[in-house]
Design a protein around this motif. Structure first.
Motif, mmCIF file in Angstrom:
data_model
loop_
_atom_site.group_PDB
_atom_site.id
_atom_site.type_symbol
_atom_site.label_atom_id
_atom_site.label_comp_id
_atom_site.label_asym_id
_atom_site.label_seq_id
_atom_site.Cartn_x
_atom_site.Cartn_y
_atom_site.Cartn_z
ATOM 1 N N LYS A 34 0.827 -1.213 0.000
ATOM 2 C CA LYS A 34 0.000 0.000 0.000
ATOM 3 C C LYS A 34 0.855 1.253 0.000
ATOM 4 C CE LYS A 34 -4.005 -2.070 2.240
ATOM 5 N NZ LYS A 34 -4.788 -2.165 3.479
ATOM 6 N N LEU A 35 1.914 1.265 0.816
ATOM 7 C CA LEU A 35 2.793 2.430 0.871
ATOM 8 C C LEU A 35 3.502 2.632 -0.469
ATOM 9 C CD1 LEU A 35 3.422 4.416 3.201
ATOM 10 C CD2 LEU A 35 5.567 3.207 3.495
ATOM 11 N N TYR A 36 3.936 1.527 -1.065
ATOM 12 C CA TYR A 36 4.605 1.568 -2.363
ATOM 13 C C TYR A 36 3.671 2.192 -3.408
ATOM 14 C CZ TYR A 36 6.953 -0.164 -6.599
ATOM 15 O OH TYR A 36 7.561 -0.257 -7.814
ATOM 16 N N HIS A 37 2.448 1.701 -3.492
ATOM 17 C CA HIS A 37 1.502 2.202 -4.492
ATOM 18 C C HIS A 37 1.087 3.642 -4.216
ATOM 19 C CE1 HIS A 37 1.239 -1.390 -6.836
ATOM 20 N NE2 HIS A 37 1.073 -2.103 -5.743
ATOM 21 N N LEU A 38 1.055 4.017 -2.968
ATOM 22 C CA LEU A 38 0.676 5.371 -2.606
ATOM 23 C C LEU A 38 1.722 6.391 -3.061
ATOM 24 C CD1 LEU A 38 -1.412 7.077 -1.029
ATOM 25 C CD2 LEU A 38 0.026 6.757 0.980
ATOM 26 N N PHE A 39 2.997 6.058 -2.889
ATOM 27 C CA PHE A 39 4.070 7.009 -3.200
ATOM 28 C C PHE A 39 4.737 6.759 -4.551
ATOM 29 C CE2 PHE A 39 3.666 7.568 1.347
ATOM 30 C CZ PHE A 39 3.741 8.946 1.457
ATOM 31 N N TYR A 40 4.356 5.677 -5.217
ATOM 32 C CA TYR A 40 4.960 5.326 -6.504
ATOM 33 C C TYR A 40 4.931 6.481 -7.515
ATOM 34 C CZ TYR A 40 5.760 2.898 -10.920
ATOM 35 O OH TYR A 40 6.250 2.536 -12.143
ATOM 36 N N PRO A 41 3.791 7.126 -7.767
ATOM 37 C CA PRO A 41 3.772 8.158 -8.821
ATOM 38 C C PRO A 41 4.763 9.296 -8.575
ATOM 39 C CG PRO A 41 1.526 7.611 -8.151
ATOM 40 C CD PRO A 41 2.450 6.943 -7.183
ATOM 41 N N ARG A 42 4.803 9.810 -7.375
ATOM 42 C CA ARG A 42 5.711 10.925 -7.070
ATOM 43 C C ARG A 42 7.170 10.504 -7.151
ATOM 44 N NH1 ARG A 42 4.176 16.311 -5.533
ATOM 45 N NH2 ARG A 42 2.032 16.172 -4.916
ATOM 46 N N MET A 43 7.487 9.356 -6.576
ATOM 47 C CA MET A 43 8.881 8.911 -6.559
ATOM 48 C C MET A 43 9.343 8.521 -7.973
ATOM 49 S SD MET A 43 9.751 9.407 -3.460
ATOM 50 C CE MET A 43 8.471 10.568 -3.065
ATOM 51 N N MET A 44 8.450 7.890 -8.738
ATOM 52 C CA MET A 44 8.811 7.517 -10.111
ATOM 53 C C MET A 44 9.040 8.777 -10.940
ATOM 54 S SD MET A 44 9.664 5.396 -12.386
ATOM 55 C CE MET A 44 9.237 3.732 -11.941
ATOM 56 N N GLY A 45 8.243 9.796 -10.727
ATOM 57 C CA GLY A 45 8.448 11.059 -11.446
ATOM 58 C C GLY A 45 9.828 11.630 -11.190
ATOM 59 N N MET A 46 10.266 11.568 -9.940
ATOM 60 C CA MET A 46 11.598 12.070 -9.609
ATOM 61 C C MET A 46 12.677 11.220 -10.286
ATOM 62 S SD MET A 46 13.503 12.468 -5.927
ATOM 63 C CE MET A 46 13.646 10.710 -5.678
ATOM 64 N N VAL A 47 12.559 9.905 -10.196
ATOM 65 C CA VAL A 47 13.568 9.013 -10.777
ATOM 66 C C VAL A 47 13.632 9.184 -12.290
ATOM 67 C CG1 VAL A 47 14.208 6.590 -11.148
ATOM 68 C CG2 VAL A 47 13.399 7.323 -8.902
ATOM 69 N N ARG A 48 12.488 9.314 -12.957
ATOM 70 C CA ARG A 48 12.466 9.413 -14.422
ATOM 71 C C ARG A 48 13.029 10.719 -14.938
ATOM 72 N NH1 ARG A 48 7.996 6.895 -17.664
ATOM 73 N NH2 ARG A 48 9.581 7.168 -19.238
ATOM 74 N N ARG A 49 13.121 11.740 -14.089
ATOM 75 C CA ARG A 49 13.809 12.964 -14.511
ATOM 76 C C ARG A 49 15.281 12.666 -14.783
ATOM 77 N NH1 ARG A 49 11.615 15.974 -10.000
ATOM 78 N NH2 ARG A 49 13.750 16.158 -9.283
ATOM 79 N N TYR A 50 15.834 11.719 -14.050
ATOM 80 C CA TYR A 50 17.234 11.357 -14.214
ATOM 81 C C TYR A 50 17.421 10.229 -15.212
ATOM 82 C CZ TYR A 50 17.914 14.110 -10.023
ATOM 83 O OH TYR A 50 17.929 15.130 -9.124
ATOM 84 N N PHE A 51 16.561 9.234 -15.151
ATOM 85 C CA PHE A 51 16.675 8.045 -15.989
ATOM 86 C C PHE A 51 15.330 7.779 -16.652
ATOM 87 C CE2 PHE A 51 19.890 7.681 -12.712
ATOM 88 C CZ PHE A 51 21.017 7.410 -13.464
ATOM 89 N N PRO A 52 15.131 8.307 -17.867
ATOM 90 C CA PRO A 52 13.821 8.194 -18.521
ATOM 91 C C PRO A 52 13.449 6.785 -18.977
ATOM 92 C CG PRO A 52 15.376 9.363 -19.931
ATOM 93 C CD PRO A 52 16.058 9.127 -18.635
ATOM 94 N N GLU A 53 14.410 5.897 -19.129
ATOM 95 C CA GLU A 53 14.103 4.517 -19.535
ATOM 96 C C GLU A 53 13.336 3.845 -18.402
ATOM 97 O OE1 GLU A 53 15.439 2.590 -22.254
ATOM 98 O OE2 GLU A 53 16.274 4.347 -23.228
#
Length: 192
Positions: A34-53
């Motif tokens: 649940k915690l993973y799914h709750l914060f996934y969108p925000r954290m993935m957005g941050m990571v994809r700024r650096y690594f778009p793949e």
């Protein structure tokens, strides 16, 4: 209690968030999920700024969440949980970048950045700009994101990535030069 989070139609009250964190500290898979799914969108957005793949970003994000679950007992409920999690995921990004990206030591080039006419930038949408950032060479993109998006000083970037401050400054300068050229090539001229 008031709503603490509301992302992607998921809302969690402060009490529920505290219970999820407590469940994670007890290694309960359902709480972790649940915690993973709750914060996934925000954290993935941050990571994809650096690594778009996407595959690369997923690996980094999963490593960040794994670290967070291992260290969750150190969260003291002082300050925002998202901020605490963001720092851990950011360290996963920095560790991945420093171990997998080949940074070339460059001579420090000092150049005066010419400003892009503000009308050019105003005509572009955020996603268009991010697409241009994603086209930067990997090392340059990583340093540029840390400096511009995460507002980190060159000294801290150098420490995270194991490069010199001069190399960090060079990458930011190079990113600005490349982005300026790409924006100008798009011929977004407006009537003056």
């Amino acid at each position: 209690m008031s709503v603490a989070l509301a992302y992607n139609n998921i809302s969690v009250k402060t009490d529920e968030l505290q219970e999820l964190i407590a469940g994670c500290s007890r290694n309960e898979r359902s709480a972790q999920g649940k915690l993973y799914h709750l914060f996934y969108p925000r954290m993935m957005g941050m990571v994809r700024r650096y690594f778009p793949e996407m595959a690369q970003a997923e690996e980094i994000l999963n490593n960040g969440f794994l670290r967070a679950f291992q260290k969750i007992d150190s969260y003291s409920f002082k300050g925002s949980f998202e901020g605490w999690l963001r720092r851990i995921v950011f360290h996963a990004v920095a560790d991945y970048a420093s171990s997998n990206v080949k940074y070339k030591e460059k001579i420090l080039l000092i150049e005066k950045d010419e400003l892009i006419h503000k009308d050019h930038a105003n005509r572009m949408y955020y996603n268009d700009l991010m697409d241009l950032v994603h086209e930067l060479p990997e090392a340059t993109r990583t340093v540029f994101n840390m400096f511009v998006m995460d507002d980190l000083p060159h000294k801290q970037i150098a420490k995270h990535l194991g490069i010199s401050e001069g190399t960090s400054k060079w990458h930011v300068s190079e990113a600005r030069r490349i982005l300026k050229e790409k924006i100008e090539r798009l011929k977004l001229h407006l009537k003056k």
